[in-house]
Design a protein around this motif. Structure first.
Motif, PDB file in Angstrom:
ATOM      1  N   MET B 162     -59.175  53.847  64.423  1.00 20.47           N
ATOM      2  CA  MET B 162     -59.413  52.840  63.381  1.00 20.47           C
ATOM      3  C   MET B 162     -58.859  53.255  62.020  1.00 20.47           C
ATOM      4  O   MET B 162     -58.741  52.420  61.133  1.00 20.47           O
ATOM      5  CB  MET B 162     -60.916  52.568  63.271  1.00 20.47           C
ATOM      6  N   GLU B 163     -58.590  54.527  61.865  1.00 25.40           N
ATOM      7  CA  GLU B 163     -58.038  55.071  60.608  1.00 25.40           C
ATOM      8  C   GLU B 163     -58.901  54.720  59.400  1.00 25.40           C
ATOM      9  O   GLU B 163     -58.401  54.356  58.338  1.00 25.40           O
ATOM     10  CB  GLU B 163     -56.595  54.590  60.412  1.00 25.40           C
ATOM     11  N   ILE B 164     -60.220  54.833  59.567  1.00 32.79           N
ATOM     12  CA  ILE B 164     -61.129  54.531  58.452  1.00 32.79           C
ATOM     13  C   ILE B 164     -61.437  55.799  57.651  1.00 32.79           C
ATOM     14  O   ILE B 164     -61.406  55.790  56.429  1.00 32.79           O
ATOM     15  CB  ILE B 164     -62.458  53.928  58.980  1.00 32.79           C
ATOM     16  N   PHE B 165     -61.732  56.872  58.364  1.00 32.39           N
ATOM     17  CA  PHE B 165     -62.134  58.109  57.674  1.00 32.39           C
ATOM     18  C   PHE B 165     -61.111  59.222  57.921  1.00 32.39           C
ATOM     19  O   PHE B 165     -60.457  59.233  58.955  1.00 32.39           O
ATOM     20  CB  PHE B 165     -63.505  58.567  58.179  1.00 32.39           C
ATOM     21  N   PRO B 166     -61.022  60.159  56.973  1.00 29.71           N
ATOM     22  CA  PRO B 166     -60.103  61.289  57.198  1.00 29.71           C
ATOM     23  C   PRO B 166     -60.626  62.237  58.273  1.00 29.71           C
ATOM     24  O   PRO B 166     -61.831  62.275  58.532  1.00 29.71           O
ATOM     25  CB  PRO B 166     -60.056  61.982  55.832  1.00 29.71           C
ATOM     26  N   VAL B 167     -59.723  62.996  58.869  1.00 35.56           N
ATOM     27  CA  VAL B 167     -60.103  63.915  59.951  1.00 35.56           C
ATOM     28  C   VAL B 167     -60.735  65.184  59.382  1.00 35.56           C
ATOM     29  O   VAL B 167     -61.755  65.654  59.872  1.00 35.56           O
ATOM     30  CB  VAL B 167     -58.860  64.312  60.796  1.00 35.56           C
ATOM     31  N   ILE B 168     -60.099  65.726  58.360  1.00 38.18           N
ATOM     32  CA  ILE B 168     -60.511  67.064  57.910  1.00 38.18           C
ATOM     33  C   ILE B 168     -60.773  67.122  56.410  1.00 38.18           C
ATOM     34  O   ILE B 168     -60.365  66.239  55.656  1.00 38.18           O
ATOM     35  CB  ILE B 168     -59.433  68.118  58.231  1.00 38.18           C
ATOM     36  N   GLY B 169     -61.411  68.216  56.036  1.00 39.75           N
ATOM     37  CA  GLY B 169     -61.505  68.594  54.634  1.00 39.75           C
ATOM     38  C   GLY B 169     -62.641  67.959  53.872  1.00 39.75           C
ATOM     39  O   GLY B 169     -63.363  67.104  54.367  1.00 39.75           O
ATOM     40  N   ARG B 170     -62.748  68.435  52.638  1.00 40.47           N
ATOM     41  CA  ARG B 170     -63.804  67.975  51.750  1.00 40.47           C
ATOM     42  C   ARG B 170     -63.153  67.208  50.616  1.00 40.47           C
ATOM     43  O   ARG B 170     -62.124  67.627  50.099  1.00 40.47           O
ATOM     44  CB  ARG B 170     -64.533  69.207  51.200  1.00 40.47           C
ATOM     45  N   GLY B 171     -63.724  66.080  50.247  1.00 40.48           N
ATOM     46  CA  GLY B 171     -63.144  65.282  49.174  1.00 40.48           C
ATOM     47  C   GLY B 171     -64.147  64.272  48.691  1.00 40.48           C
ATOM     48  O   GLY B 171     -65.267  64.634  48.342  1.00 40.48           O
ATOM     49  N   GLY B 172     -63.796  63.015  48.732  1.00 40.23           N
ATOM     50  CA  GLY B 172     -64.711  61.969  48.279  1.00 40.23           C
ATOM     51  C   GLY B 172     -65.771  61.673  49.325  1.00 40.23           C
ATOM     52  O   GLY B 172     -65.913  62.387  50.313  1.00 40.23           O
ATOM     53  N   LEU B 173     -66.502  60.591  49.090  1.00 42.22           N
ATOM     54  CA  LEU B 173     -67.589  60.226  50.000  1.00 42.22           C
ATOM     55  C   LEU B 173     -67.072  59.909  51.408  1.00 42.22           C
ATOM     56  O   LEU B 173     -67.773  60.127  52.386  1.00 42.22           O
ATOM     57  CB  LEU B 173     -68.352  59.020  49.438  1.00 42.22           C
ATOM     58  N   ASN B 174     -65.834  59.389  51.480  1.00 37.10           N
ATOM     59  CA  ASN B 174     -65.306  59.051  52.811  1.00 37.10           C
ATOM     60  C   ASN B 174     -65.112  60.289  53.693  1.00 37.10           C
ATOM     61  O   ASN B 174     -65.142  60.193  54.910  1.00 37.10           O
ATOM     62  CB  ASN B 174     -63.996  58.251  52.698  1.00 37.10           C
ATOM     63  N   HIS B 175     -64.937  61.452  53.063  1.00 38.53           N
ATOM     64  CA  HIS B 175     -64.828  62.686  53.845  1.00 38.53           C
ATOM     65  C   HIS B 175     -66.179  63.094  54.435  1.00 38.53           C
ATOM     66  O   HIS B 175     -66.247  63.870  55.377  1.00 38.53           O
ATOM     67  CB  HIS B 175     -64.324  63.834  52.970  1.00 38.53           C
ATOM     68  N   LEU B 176     -67.240  62.590  53.819  1.00 39.57           N
ATOM     69  CA  LEU B 176     -68.583  63.051  54.175  1.00 39.57           C
ATOM     70  C   LEU B 176     -69.181  62.329  55.383  1.00 39.57           C
ATOM     71  O   LEU B 176     -70.020  62.884  56.080  1.00 39.57           O
ATOM     72  CB  LEU B 176     -69.511  62.792  52.986  1.00 39.57           C
ATOM     73  N   ILE B 177     -68.752  61.083  55.574  1.00 37.70           N
ATOM     74  CA  ILE B 177     -69.461  60.223  56.527  1.00 37.70           C
ATOM     75  C   ILE B 177     -69.514  60.832  57.940  1.00 37.70           C
ATOM     76  O   ILE B 177     -70.601  61.007  58.501  1.00 37.70           O
ATOM     77  CB  ILE B 177     -68.796  58.813  56.597  1.00 37.70           C
ATOM     78  N   LEU B 178     -68.354  61.146  58.495  1.00 39.57           N
ATOM     79  CA  LEU B 178     -68.339  61.634  59.884  1.00 39.57           C
ATOM     80  C   LEU B 178     -69.071  62.980  60.042  1.00 39.57           C
ATOM     81  O   LEU B 178     -69.900  63.120  60.956  1.00 39.57           O
ATOM     82  CB  LEU B 178     -66.910  61.734  60.418  1.00 39.57           C
TER      83      LEU B 178
END
Lengths: 514, 312
Positions: B162-178
């Motif tokens: 779906m390409e909604i969230f990034p796979v790796i790393g720390r960043g904004g809130l979208n990095h946190l969800i998964l």
């Protein structure tokens, strides 16, 4: 009023929590991934070593360079030293430096700086290979020439100085103890930033003597999980996976299906061995060692487990060092590889312990390899129990001799057989002792010492041929397969190559812009 | 109350001392040479001379009791030593990564609350009906799925497909969800079952029947009376499970390449970086103890009877 207070009571902690979360998210000042034209590489290990290491950063980062390098045939080539010559029968080596090299801080490379770097490296704490144990003194000859006086003649001293052997840093890099506080090397890329446990950012060295690199910025991302690494490449969060064990053979079909990814392979100088504990039964028996070595079907192993991304080992060390190959290793050639044992192994039908390093099993498929070996051993009446141990416990078990057989990789870092024989086959060889092999053969010891300082190339080759014959008969260890590194990148990445030591050659890499 | 908190703070000292002593003892009997492991990081087999020189530099050639006394003396002054692997101060190493782990744990807690409270409350209200059964199955799945597997599945679905969230790393809130979902799912399942049980017990009490009889609206009875009383065991559970969250972050941090303390301590264990392991254990112990102190204080806020008993 009271309802408002209650609402506040609920909302305020939630808002506070969200604010705290946002604050924590932002406190690292992240950049948006993929926003710039930078090149991002995913690696499975942290390449930042810090001030306690002699080199601060791994050589794969292209930040520092040695005086010499090795080519794809593991032959020595000029790098910071443009040429060299041996005098006094190989006891004195003079290296002439390039005159157009400067460090990342702008300081020029000259003989004085090289001598100070070498003096630092002569401290046993920094001399990881023991390259400088044989160095009596080092001196400035002229502004761009350095001489090394050795205790004993060394025909391959320039090879010993390659890669990790002689990393050169600006003198401003060191603190008073000789530790590196900032890695100011001469490489095509300079350290820009480091985020602990996460990434290392490099920028190109505009003064690089071999030409300005095409990539402006490179980010190395530390992604320990192999599946996540591949997912990140497929999702486009990284542009390439280029490192030792970066892509496992079983992941190749998955990447192959992606039309936007290109997969490469590169023969590297690493060979994987089956080690025998020769100090105790049953593998104190030479005949049994030979039987096991012949029983293991290397061809099948390479095809079934590695999908062809390895080479069945018919030689004791990397065949890239072609000049040193010997016919003595015919023991492993052709059909002999899968020959039945000649020795009656039924008398050895006891349980043996096959110790496997779980840390190495993350980089190479050691688990299935050990299972194949276990099956082959069963065929000849040997019942093997596989013991997976983490790195420290594995080293300890081997050192104490608490094993019968084990798997171990070894990279021919200097491209010279002495680097194999002195460490593994000499009775006092460090890996012979520390990996619990316990091989003792005075004839082999004499030949190793003789070859180490033999300046005549033909006689040296003959000695190594003899040594290989002896080892092929005694078999304190047996080679299983030679490593083939797999690396992959997005198709827009051009000119990415890997050398024989898993190091990407980033100076020539560029990204095609659509 | 103040003297109680003071007493708890004083009790921290022997607890942390014992914790450090036990950790040190365990590390000492662990096989593997820290000096050799530190030097092997570059991928080469260091010479014996290099290992011996490193041992001398790190003080590993001294008797074990002296090593511990030396470390403890410095720790009392807030200096946890330097990392064997990197040569950098341990406190700096931990403090650099602690925000990442705290951020992940907080996000997981928010996820747990968002999922577990509605699921638990609704399951209790609609006992043995569709919602309850669905919640039971979801809880079963939540506790059964291994974290690393769930993480990889989430990456596959939400990052690659779906390409909604990034796979790796720390960043904004979208990095946190998964990572937060991966870390919190098991705990959310447990919490939802605890909340359900607590709610069922509370709803069967006489005061609830009395509240209904007084004509108070049903939703108000549930949230103001039943849920508040069902909260006590949940808070106890929270105190216990916060440590698990910090520990569980190890797997999530590895899968999502999240640069937190979990990954630091795992790397340190594998490379025998004793000062970092000691430092992380102390930090985690301190956080765990403080969380439980906070839980105890929260009791008095939620249930005044606890405070009254203490005051006597």
């Amino acid at each position: 009023m009271s309802r408002l207070t209650k609402t506040k009571r609920t909302v305020i902690p939630c808002v506070g929590l969200l604010l705290l979360l946002s604050l924590l998210s932002c406190c690292n000042g992240k950049e948006k991934p993929g926003a710039s034209s930078r090149f991002t590489i995913g690696v499975g290990r942290d390449l930042y070593f810090g001030p306690s290491s002699p080199i601060f950063l791994h050589g794969s980062l292209n930040v520092w360079e040695g005086l010499t390098g090795l080519d794809h045939r593991l032959e020595v080539r000029p790098l910071l030293a443009v040429n060299w010559e041996a005098q006094k029968d190989g006891r004195l080596w003079v290296f002439h430096l390039r005159k157009d090299v400067s460090f990342h801080d702008g300081e020029p490379l000259n003989a004085e700086v090289v001598v100070k770097n070498i003096e630092r490296m002569r401290n046993p704490r920094f001399d990881l290979y023991g390259v400088y144990r044989n160095v009596k003194s080092v001196a400035v000859v002229d502004q761009f020439s350095v001489s090394f006086l050795l205790h004993t003649p060394d025909p391959v001293f320039p090879s010993r100085l390659s890669y990790f052997g002689s990393p050169m840093f600006s003198l401003k890099s060191f603190d008073y103890k000789g530790n590196i506080k900032e890695p100011l090397g001469t490489g095509p890329f300079m350290l820009k930033g480091h985020r602990k446990g996460e990434s290392i950012t490099l920028v190109r060295n505009e003064r690089y003597y071999l030409g300005i690199p095409m990539l402006k910025e490179i980010v190395y991302k530390y992604i320990p999980n192999p599946s996540t690494r591949v997912s990140a490449l497929k999702a486009g969060e990284i542009d390439a996976i280029v490192d030792i064990g970066g892509i496992l053979p079983e992941q190749v079909p998955l990447l192959d299906r992606d039309g936007d990814i290109e997969i490469f392979k590169q023969e590297v100088a690493t060979t994987h061995y089956l080690l025998f504990n020769t100090r105790r039964l049953p593998f104190s028996s030479q005949g049994l060692r030979q039987a096991v070595s012949r029983t293991v079907d290397r061809e099948e192993m390479v095809q079934t487990i590695f999908g062809g991304y390895a080479l069945p080992a018919r030689e004791f060390f990397s065949p890239l060092a072609q000049v040193w190959m010997s016919k003595a290793t015919k023991l492993f050639e052709g059909s002999a590889i899968a020959e039945r044992p000649t020795e009656n192994t039924s008398k050895h039908s006891q349980k043996v312990i096959l110790v496997v390093n779980a840390g190495l099993a993350k980089r190479w498929p050691y688990r299935p390899v050990s299972e194949v070996i276990q099956a082959h051993l069963r065929d000849i009446g040997i019942n093997a129990e596989i013991n997976m141990l983490e790195m420290g416990a594995w080293k300890d078990a081997l050192k104490r001799g608490n094993f019968d057989i084990s798997l171990c990789p070894y990279t021919l870092m200097t491209g010279d057989p002495d680097f194999f024989f002195s460490w593994w086959m000499h009775s006092k060889g460090q890996l012979n002792v520390d990996r619990g092999i316990g091989y003792q053969n005075p004839v082999a010891d004499d030949l190793i010492e003789e070859a180490r300082s033999e300046m005549n190339p033909e006689r040296r080759k003959e000695t190594y041929d003899q040594l290989q014959e002896i080892i092929a008969r005694d078999l304190p260890l047996t080679p299983l397969f030679h490593d083939v590194a797999i690396y992959a990148c997005k198709k827009r990445v051009q000119g990415l190559r890997l050398d024989a030591f898993f190091r990407p050659c980033l100076g020539e890499t560029w990204i095609k812009i659509h | 109350m103040r003297s109680y908190i003071l007493r708890r703070f004083i009790s921290l000292v022997p607890v942390l001392f014992l914790l450090s002593l036990i950790t040190f003892g365990l590390l000492c009997i662990t096989p593997g040479d820290p000096a050799e492991m530190a030097l092997s990081r570059s991928g080469v087999n260091p010479t014996r001379e290099a290992v011996e020189a490193m041992k001398t530099e790190l003080g590993l050639d001294k008797p074990l009791c002296l090593q511990y006394i030396h470390w403890f003396g410095k720790a009392l002054h807030g200096n946890l030593g330097t990392s064997y692997r990197t040569g950098e101060p341990v406190t700096q190493e931990i403090l650099y990564r602690l925000p990442a782990t705290m951020e992940l744990s907080l996000a997981a807690i928010i996820f747990i609350f968002i999922v577990a409270f509605p699921a638990g409350v609704l399951s209790a209200i609609y006992r043995d009906r569709l919602v309850d059964n669905a919640s039971r199955i979801a809880a079963l799945l939540g506790v059964s799925l291994p974290g690393f597997w769930l993480g990889l599945i989430l990456i596959y679905l939400f990052s690659m497909k779906m390409e909604i969230f990034p796979v790796i790393g720390r960043g904004g809130l979208n990095h946190l969800i998964l990572p937060a979902i991966t870390l919190g799912s098991g705990m959310a399942a447990i919490y939802s079952r605890f909340i359900r049980a607590g709610m069922l017990e509370a709803l069967s009490q006489d005061y609830i029947q009395a509240a209904y009889a007084r004509g108070i609206r049903s939703w108000r009875v549930i949230t103001r009376h039943a849920l508040k009383n069902a909260l006590l065991p949940i808070i106890t559970l929270f105190g216990m499970s916060f440590g698990n969250l910090l520990g569980g972050a190890v797997i999530v941090e590895t899968v999502f390449a999240w640069p937190g303390v979990g990954k630091l301590v795992v790397d340190s264990i594998f490379e025998r970086d004793f000062p970092v392991i000691q430092g992380v254990v102390l930090f985690m112990g301190l956080i765990y103890i403080l969380t439980n102190l906070l839980v105890d204080i929260t009791y008095t806020w939620i249930d005044p009877r606890v405070r009254l008993k203490r005051d006597r």
